[in-house]
Design an enzyme around this catalytic site. Structure first.
Site, PDB file in Angstrom:
ATOM      1  N   HIS A  76      16.677  42.705 191.358  1.00 39.66           N
ATOM      2  CA  HIS A  76      16.163  41.193 191.282  1.00 39.66           C
ATOM      3  C   HIS A  76      16.279  39.789 191.100  1.00 39.66           C
ATOM      4  CE1 HIS A  76      13.608  38.151 193.418  1.00 39.66           C
ATOM      5  NE2 HIS A  76      12.859  38.086 191.566  1.00 39.66           N
ATOM      6  N   HIS A 126      18.234  32.408 176.173  1.00 38.16           N
ATOM      7  CA  HIS A 126      17.933  31.063 176.576  1.00 38.16           C
ATOM      8  C   HIS A 126      18.454  30.158 176.516  1.00 38.16           C
ATOM      9  CE1 HIS A 126      14.247  29.364 176.281  1.00 38.16           C
ATOM     10  NE2 HIS A 126      14.749  28.385 175.766  1.00 38.16           N
ATOM     11  N   LYS A 134      12.697  13.033 179.296  1.00 35.68           N
ATOM     12  CA  LYS A 134      12.856  13.252 180.623  1.00 35.68           C
ATOM     13  C   LYS A 134      11.542  13.505 182.215  1.00 35.68           C
ATOM     14  CE  LYS A 134      16.925  16.159 181.384  1.00 35.68           C
ATOM     15  NZ  LYS A 134      17.990  14.687 181.210  1.00 35.68           N
ATOM     16  N   TRP A 192      16.395  43.104 183.286  1.00 37.58           N
ATOM     17  CA  TRP A 192      17.783  42.686 183.566  1.00 37.58           C
ATOM     18  C   TRP A 192      17.849  42.270 182.150  1.00 37.58           C
ATOM     19  CZ3 TRP A 192      19.585  37.599 182.456  1.00 37.58           C
ATOM     20  CH2 TRP A 192      18.579  36.483 181.527  1.00 37.58           C
ATOM     21  N   SER A 251      33.861  33.811 185.470  1.00 41.84           N
ATOM     22  CA  SER A 251      33.693  33.253 186.749  1.00 41.84           C
ATOM     23  C   SER A 251      32.852  32.020 186.544  1.00 41.84           C
ATOM     24  CB  SER A 251      33.250  34.240 187.939  1.00 41.84           C
ATOM     25  OG  SER A 251      32.936  33.413 188.659  1.00 41.84           O
ATOM     26  N   SER A 252      32.549  32.187 184.679  1.00 44.58           N
ATOM     27  CA  SER A 252      31.194  31.525 185.180  1.00 44.58           C
ATOM     28  C   SER A 252      32.207  30.265 184.413  1.00 44.58           C
ATOM     29  CB  SER A 252      30.563  31.489 184.150  1.00 44.58           C
ATOM     30  OG  SER A 252      29.088  32.029 185.075  1.00 44.58           O
ATOM     31  N   ASP A 274      40.353  15.947 193.598  1.00 44.29           N
ATOM     32  CA  ASP A 274      40.137  17.542 193.813  1.00 44.29           C
ATOM     33  C   ASP A 274      39.576  17.456 192.290  1.00 44.29           C
ATOM     34  OD1 ASP A 274      39.970  20.524 194.005  1.00 44.29           O
ATOM     35  OD2 ASP A 274      40.595  19.711 195.598  1.00 44.29           O
ATOM     36  N   SER A 296      17.722  13.291 188.955  1.00 40.27           N
ATOM     37  CA  SER A 296      17.961  12.146 188.561  1.00 40.27           C
ATOM     38  C   SER A 296      18.565  11.365 188.913  1.00 40.27           C
ATOM     39  CB  SER A 296      18.713  12.103 187.618  1.00 40.27           C
ATOM     40  OG  SER A 296      17.589  13.265 186.420  1.00 40.27           O
ATOM     41  N   ARG A 299       3.630  43.645 183.467  1.00 41.11           N
ATOM     42  CA  ARG A 299       4.937  43.193 184.087  1.00 41.11           C
ATOM     43  C   ARG A 299       6.479  44.411 184.458  1.00 41.11           C
ATOM     44  NH1 ARG A 299       8.635  40.204 180.427  1.00 41.11           N
ATOM     45  NH2 ARG A 299      10.310  39.783 183.022  1.00 41.11           N
ATOM     46  N   THR A 349      12.272  17.070 176.514  1.00 44.27           N
ATOM     47  CA  THR A 349      12.578  17.323 177.964  1.00 44.27           C
ATOM     48  C   THR A 349      10.351  16.683 178.180  1.00 44.27           C
ATOM     49  OG1 THR A 349      12.541  20.115 177.325  1.00 44.27           O
ATOM     50  CG2 THR A 349      11.223  19.765 179.241  1.00 44.27           C
ATOM     51  N   GLU A 395      20.931  30.346 178.220  1.00 35.41           N
ATOM     52  CA  GLU A 395      21.342  30.584 180.146  1.00 35.41           C
ATOM     53  C   GLU A 395      20.242  29.702 180.835  1.00 35.41           C
ATOM     54  OE1 GLU A 395      23.735  31.458 181.488  1.00 35.41           O
ATOM     55  OE2 GLU A 395      21.987  31.743 184.025  1.00 35.41           O
ATOM     56  N   TYR A 437      18.648  27.020 179.983  1.00 34.52           N
ATOM     57  CA  TYR A 437      19.469  25.523 180.397  1.00 34.52           C
ATOM     58  C   TYR A 437      20.491  25.634 181.667  1.00 34.52           C
ATOM     59  CZ  TYR A 437      15.571  25.134 177.546  1.00 34.52           C
ATOM     60  OH  TYR A 437      13.337  25.741 176.977  1.00 34.52           O
ATOM     61  N   HIS A 489      11.801  33.715 170.127  1.00 36.30           N
ATOM     62  CA  HIS A 489      10.379  33.278 171.109  1.00 36.30           C
ATOM     63  C   HIS A 489      10.674  35.048 172.107  1.00 36.30           C
ATOM     64  CE1 HIS A 489      12.282  30.037 173.834  1.00 36.30           C
ATOM     65  NE2 HIS A 489      11.928  30.662 174.084  1.00 36.30           N
ATOM     66  N   HIS A 490      11.492  35.026 172.566  1.00 39.02           N
ATOM     67  CA  HIS A 490      11.388  36.268 173.706  1.00 39.02           C
ATOM     68  C   HIS A 490      10.771  37.228 172.600  1.00 39.02           C
ATOM     69  CE1 HIS A 490      13.178  33.667 176.703  1.00 39.02           C
ATOM     70  NE2 HIS A 490      14.273  33.462 176.139  1.00 39.02           N
TER      71      HIS A 490
END
Lengths: 43, 531
Positions: free
Chosen positions: B76, B252, B330, B141, B168-169, B105, B267, B449, B327, B254, B256, B301-302
């Site tokens: 998932h 991390h 913004k 994951w 690809s990315s 293009d 925006s 979890r 943040t 990722e 963002y 921090h993870h």
């Protein structure tokens, strides 16, 4: 008209070369990060 | 490019048949393919979430065995992150960036085609693992060793799928950078770029810096499993915790990579429906860049609970909190944009305000987790699940929804059904909060979890959460119906301007835009630029 067309083609070729150059540089940066990270932790 | 320019000049026609999609080099068609793929993956990942919520409706084991349940949580996440969210952002970038900067293009149209077509191939590899001995990935994951190394025949498929997704990315990111750097229309300076384009440039650099790290980490897993290396094998002198450090050094940023394009979309939307220019354009650009820069210094921090020196814990705690500053800039700028504006609340605006409110909930719970001592209480509980789902669903997916509703009339030439759009928003918003808010309570009360069974004291909240989940899933069918209606041309004809206060080059094109747009670059001035 022909001159105009030639100029456009020349500009397009120039732009294509610029795009290719930047693409190769960025691709090499990504590839060196990949290999660098593996080598950095290889013993 | 220039293939693109030359193509536009000489063959201004639309290809037909399957070849139009298989061999497409047109940014609009490739954008459409990314968005359709993303929507399909959204429902595939969503179906897995439904299995999870059905199983958790009651304590005890109901429908699936624990191994399959773990596969559901793992796949998932992989499907939603790499299959739904990232392609949605790239799809919107493909559609909008060339039109926003006045380019015909993307810079490298053939590579653009390849970037897309790698995705279905990669997800076929990933989803095939369900039919292999040992089953699909079930270790989370994050693919932590040694657990992930216990996966059966699906392991190399998982690793290669992740590699392909990374390739690809990166190709997509290179294309976006080259497009914006080299193909802006005359007068489109960097400080005149729409914020959506700015957020994508920064995201593209994040991708180039972080995806190779993930690829490196999973390559090391592969060599540990099959080639006798011991990067993460303690018995061979390696360290399994090293994988966690490397993974989150990617992981991390990722977050963002996913959220910045959503910030870019709102925006664009908020100024349009507030009928005011974006407040603090330059500070928005610098805040976005600061968030991206800081995202490389907060990864641990993870993993506070794995144990690290006190100095390390303090560093990562303060670094994490420092991200709240840009943040906050913004968030306050969006609020200041709305302040005293002539606001109206069409569907894109509703979803944007949803991002503002509910991303902030996820942001604040993130700050709580950044405090090292209390993170020991939250770690691996449903509080974490609540936090990141508030960031991802109303923070990112709502941003994508806002973008889709905002630009759908431009893409199709038909106004979407506003009543259905608003129904989609309100049903989603009620159900998403029923789904995720109670997870804070059960998490704080200690429900872990990634488990298929739980203590009976959590039953009530879990039933409410599951009902919210099913309702949220069903609500998304409204979006599908809205999009199908527009794609079939059912609805009021959209004007070229679409929204009365929208600014930017994309609104100077017809609705729908021509197959090849801006074959002659427009001249951009202060008056026509976004800022």
């Amino acid at each position: 008209m022909t001159d105009n067309h030639d100029q456009t083609n020349a500009a397009n070729k120039d732009l294509a070369a610029k795009n290719k150059r930047l693409g190769i540089i960025l691709g090499l940066v990504a590839a060196s990060f990949y290999i660098g990270f593996i080598l950095a932790f290889a013993k | 490019m220039s293939e693109a320019v030359a193509h536009d000049d000489h063959h201004d026609h639309k290809p037909t048949g399957i070849g139009r999609w298989l061999f497409s080099t047109n940014h609009k068609d490739i954008g459409t393919m990314y968005l359709v793929f993303s929507l399909i993956m959204f429902f595939v990942g969503g179906a897995m979430a439904m299995v999870i919520r059905a199983e958790l409706f009651q304590p005890g084991l109901q429908f699936v065995d624990p191994q399959f349940f773990n596969s559901m949580t793992t796949v998932h996440a992989l499907v939603m992150i790499f299959g739904a969210l990232m392609p949605a952002g790239v799809g919107l970038a493909n559609w909008m960036i060339p039109m926003m900067i006045g380019a015909p293009d993307m810079a490298m149209p053939r590579m653009n085609n390849m970037s897309f077509w790698i995705l279905p191939f990669a997800f076929t590899l990933l989803l095939l693992t369900f039919f292999m001995p040992g089953g699909a990935p079930a270790g989370g994951w994050t693919m932590y060793p040694p657990l992930v190394l216990q996966l059966g025949d699906g392991f190399p498929f998982l690793i290669f799928a992740v590699h392909f997704l990374g390739v690809s990315s990166i190709m997509g990111a290179i294309n976006i950078i080259a497009t914006v750097f080299n193909m802006r229309a005359p007068g489109m300076t960097f400080m005149r770029l729409p914020l959506f384009v700015w957020t994508w440039i920064i995201t593209a650099f994040l991708l180039i810096a972080s995806m190779p790290v993930l690829a490196g980490a999973v390559t090391m897993l592969l060599t540990d499993k099959y080639f006798g290396t011991a990067f993460f094998n303690a018995a061979g002198g390696g360290d399994p915790v090293l994988f966690q450090h490397i993974f989150w050094f990617f992981g991390h940023p990722e977050v963002y990579i996913l959220v910045l394009p959503s910030f870019g979309i709102i925006s664009q939307v908020i100024p349009t429906f507030s009928r005011k220019p974006l407040f603090g354009y330059a500070s928005m650009v610098y805040a976005t860049a600061s968030i991206a820069f800081l995202s490389f210094f907060v990864w641990a921090h993870h993993m506070f609970t794995v144990g690290m020196p006190l100095t390390g814990e303090l560093f990562f705690m303060y670094a994490t909190m420092s991200i709240a500053v840009p943040t906050g800039v913004k968030i306050f700028n969006w609020m200041a944009t709305m302040w005293k504006g002539s606001m109206t609340f069409e569907t894109p605006m509703l979803f944007s305000i949803g991002v503002l409110f509910m991303f902030s909930i996820g942001g604040f719970s993130g700050l709580m987790m950044g405090i090292t001592p209390v993170d020991f209480q939250y770690h691996d509980t449903y509080f974490i699940v609540a936090h990141f789902h508030y960031v991802i669903v109303p923070g990112i997916i709502y941003g994508v929804f806002a973008g889709v509703y905002y630009w759908l009339p431009k893409w199709t030439g038909v106004m979407y059904d506003e009543k259905l759009g608003k129904l989609h928003f309100w049903l989603s918003t009620i159900s998403v909060n029923v789904l995720f808010f109670p997870m804070h309570f059960i998490g704080l009360a200690g429900m872990p979890r990634r488990i298929p069974d739980y203590n009976t004291i959590f039953t009530g909240w879990n039933q409410i959460i599951s009902i919210g989940g099913f309702a949220f899933g069903l609500s998304q069918l409204i979006l599908v119906w809205v999009v199908i209606k527009c794609a079939r041309g059912q609805g009021e004809k959209a004007t070229d301007q679409v929204w009365e206060s929208a600014h930017g080059l994309e609104w100077t094109l017809s609705s729908p835009p021509p197959f090849h747009s801006f074959t002659t670059p427009p001249q951009v001035t202060d008056a026509t630029a976004h800022s």
